[in-house]
Every structure is written in C-alpha cells, then in structure tokens.
Design a protein around this motif. Sequence first.
Motif, PDB file in Angstrom:
ATOM      1  N   ASN A 117       0.826  -1.207   0.000  1.00 16.89           N
ATOM      2  CA  ASN A 117       0.000   0.000   0.000  1.00 16.89           C
ATOM      3  C   ASN A 117       0.861   1.258   0.000  1.00 16.89           C
ATOM      4  O   ASN A 117       1.715   1.443   0.871  1.00 16.89           O
ATOM      5  CB  ASN A 117      -0.908  -0.010   1.239  1.00 16.89           C
ATOM      6  CG  ASN A 117      -1.678   1.281   1.431  1.00 16.89           C
ATOM      7  OD1 ASN A 117      -1.434   2.026   2.367  1.00 16.89           O
ATOM      8  ND2 ASN A 117      -2.620   1.557   0.550  1.00 16.89           N
ATOM      9  N   ALA A 118       0.635   2.122  -0.999  1.00 13.30           N
ATOM     10  CA  ALA A 118       1.330   3.404  -1.065  1.00 13.30           C
ATOM     11  C   ALA A 118       0.534   4.450  -0.297  1.00 13.30           C
ATOM     12  O   ALA A 118      -0.659   4.625  -0.530  1.00 13.30           O
ATOM     13  CB  ALA A 118       1.508   3.834  -2.519  1.00 13.30           C
ATOM     14  N   TRP A 119       1.200   5.157   0.609  1.00 13.40           N
ATOM     15  CA  TRP A 119       0.487   6.116   1.466  1.00 13.40           C
ATOM     16  C   TRP A 119       1.401   7.266   1.877  1.00 13.40           C
ATOM     17  O   TRP A 119       2.620   7.198   1.731  1.00 13.40           O
ATOM     18  CB  TRP A 119      -0.048   5.412   2.712  1.00 13.40           C
ATOM     19  CG  TRP A 119       1.027   4.865   3.627  1.00 13.40           C
ATOM     20  CD1 TRP A 119       1.692   3.683   3.488  1.00 13.40           C
ATOM     21  CD2 TRP A 119       1.561   5.493   4.796  1.00 13.40           C
ATOM     22  NE1 TRP A 119       2.614   3.529   4.503  1.00 13.40           N
ATOM     23  CE2 TRP A 119       2.555   4.618   5.329  1.00 13.40           C
ATOM     24  CE3 TRP A 119       1.299   6.686   5.451  1.00 13.40           C
ATOM     25  CZ2 TRP A 119       3.283   4.910   6.480  1.00 13.40           C
ATOM     26  CZ3 TRP A 119       2.024   6.998   6.600  1.00 13.40           C
ATOM     27  CH2 TRP A 119       2.998   6.117   7.104  1.00 13.40           C
ATOM     28  N   GLY A 120       0.775   8.317   2.389  1.00 12.68           N
ATOM     29  CA  GLY A 120       1.518   9.444   2.951  1.00 12.68           C
ATOM     30  C   GLY A 120       0.740  10.020   4.122  1.00 12.68           C
ATOM     31  O   GLY A 120      -0.492   9.995   4.124  1.00 12.68           O
ATOM     32  N   SER A 121       1.430  10.515   5.113  1.00 12.88           N
ATOM     33  CA  SER A 121       0.755  11.069   6.294  1.00 12.88           C
ATOM     34  C   SER A 121      -0.027  12.330   5.957  1.00 12.88           C
ATOM     35  O   SER A 121      -0.954  12.714   6.669  1.00 12.88           O
ATOM     36  CB  SER A 121       1.783  11.373   7.386  1.00 12.88           C
ATOM     37  OG  SER A 121       2.644  12.435   6.996  1.00 12.88           O
ATOM     38  N   TRP A 122       0.322  12.970   4.840  1.00 11.62           N
ATOM     39  CA  TRP A 122      -0.306  14.212   4.394  1.00 11.62           C
ATOM     40  C   TRP A 122      -1.603  13.955   3.611  1.00 11.62           C
ATOM     41  O   TRP A 122      -2.305  14.889   3.248  1.00 11.62           O
ATOM     42  CB  TRP A 122       0.683  14.957   3.472  1.00 11.62           C
ATOM     43  CG  TRP A 122       1.336  14.021   2.500  1.00 11.62           C
ATOM     44  CD1 TRP A 122       2.511  13.355   2.673  1.00 11.62           C
ATOM     45  CD2 TRP A 122       0.831  13.595   1.228  1.00 11.62           C
ATOM     46  NE1 TRP A 122       2.783  12.544   1.586  1.00 11.62           N
ATOM     47  CE2 TRP A 122       1.761  12.672   0.687  1.00 11.62           C
ATOM     48  CE3 TRP A 122      -0.314  13.903   0.496  1.00 11.62           C
ATOM     49  CZ2 TRP A 122       1.586  12.057  -0.541  1.00 11.62           C
ATOM     50  CZ3 TRP A 122      -0.490  13.276  -0.734  1.00 11.62           C
ATOM     51  CH2 TRP A 122       0.446  12.379  -1.239  1.00 11.62           C
ATOM     52  N   CYS A 123      -1.914  12.698   3.352  1.00 10.11           N
ATOM     53  CA  CYS A 123      -2.998  12.317   2.443  1.00 10.11           C
ATOM     54  C   CYS A 123      -4.266  11.956   3.219  1.00 10.11           C
ATOM     55  O   CYS A 123      -4.292  10.970   3.952  1.00 10.11           O
ATOM     56  CB  CYS A 123      -2.517  11.132   1.605  1.00 10.11           C
ATOM     57  SG  CYS A 123      -3.787  10.323   0.643  1.00 10.11           S
TER      58      CYS A 123
END
Length: 202
Positions: free
Chosen positions: A88-94
């Motif tokens: 899973n591709a993720w970012g805390s800003w998303c």
Amino acid sequence: MSHGRAPRRRFTLLAAPAVAVALALTLSACDSGNKTGGGGDTNFVTGNSGISTADKGERADAPKLDGESLDGKALDLADYKGKIVVLNAWGSWCAPCRLEAKYFTKVAKATADQGVQFVGVNTRDAERAQAISFEKDFGVTYPSFYDPTGKLLLRFPKGTFKLQSIPSTVVIDRDGKLAARFVGPLDDTNLHKMLDPLIAEK
C-alpha cells in the motif's frame, strides 16, 4: 549563434523526463477513489468495485523492492516470498490514506495467520517523524518502506499493476506475482475481496 543555443536545447530535452515524472506523481497524488484500476491493453479485468485482477497464468512478476523502513532498518520485499503481500502506497499528508488506515490495520491483524503480510510504501513525507506519528495514531504495526522521492513506485514495469497514485494498493500472490490492484482508498470489505480469492488458491 546556433552553436550557442545547442547546449541549452539539449539540456531541456534531457531534463524533460525528470520533470514529467515529478509532474505525474504530483497529479496522481492523494486519489479520492473516483478512478478504477483499469488494465488498458493488458489481460486485467476490472470489476464493479474498481478492483483489477489478473488470472493466475497472466500475472506479471512483482518488482524488486528494497530499502529502509521508517524506523531505519533494512526492508526487502523478497523476505516475504511465499506469503501474500498487500503493498500500500500512502503518505501522512494524504486525507484518503487516513480514511483507509483503520481498515488496513484491522484486516492485517485478521489475516496474519493466513499467510498475509501487509507492507506500506510511505512516500512524499519529507520527515520520517510525520509518518511514524501517523502509524502510531492508527495502530499500524506492519513495516513501511520510507520512499520520500517515490523512486520505489517507479520500479513497477509498464503495463503491470503498479502503485500509480496515493493511496493505491497492489496484492502480490504467494509466487511473487502481481495479482490485484485498487487505485484510491480501500475499506475492509474490498480488501477482503482482493485477498480472499488469493488465500483460497492452492
């Protein structure tokens, strides 16, 4: 006069691919889930839920992914060969990543004894601390690659299931093949739709 311009023109052409990659990552970032993971000219099938799947004989090899985890340890996708891997591709800003995080945590725990391993790819977080805080907030215990520039996302071959936006998810079967993909945030129901057929495979 023409000789003076040539170096500048050549530099622009060489720089264009890098600019295109950066632009593509920016435009595809933080998907709200309105797109489906279609397969284009491949043999992928996209269901009504937006989940794209490939039959066992039609699956491409997953790319080699290795690097550092968020806590600075070595992390290599090859270490999970023989398991079903949810990548899973993720970012805390998303914001959509925050919506799906509780479902990923829930399903990761529920399927751990069925040979399923969740692995995150944290991208475009300038500092590890922000991503680590995100994981603590949502009780994430599985590892994530720290990939601030998105270089790991570019290792997926053209024409295969790839992590093309944030968030997006691919599932790798026990043989290390790309079996399913969803572009956008997932809930527990759709995670099980991706995983259960692979768990049942012999």
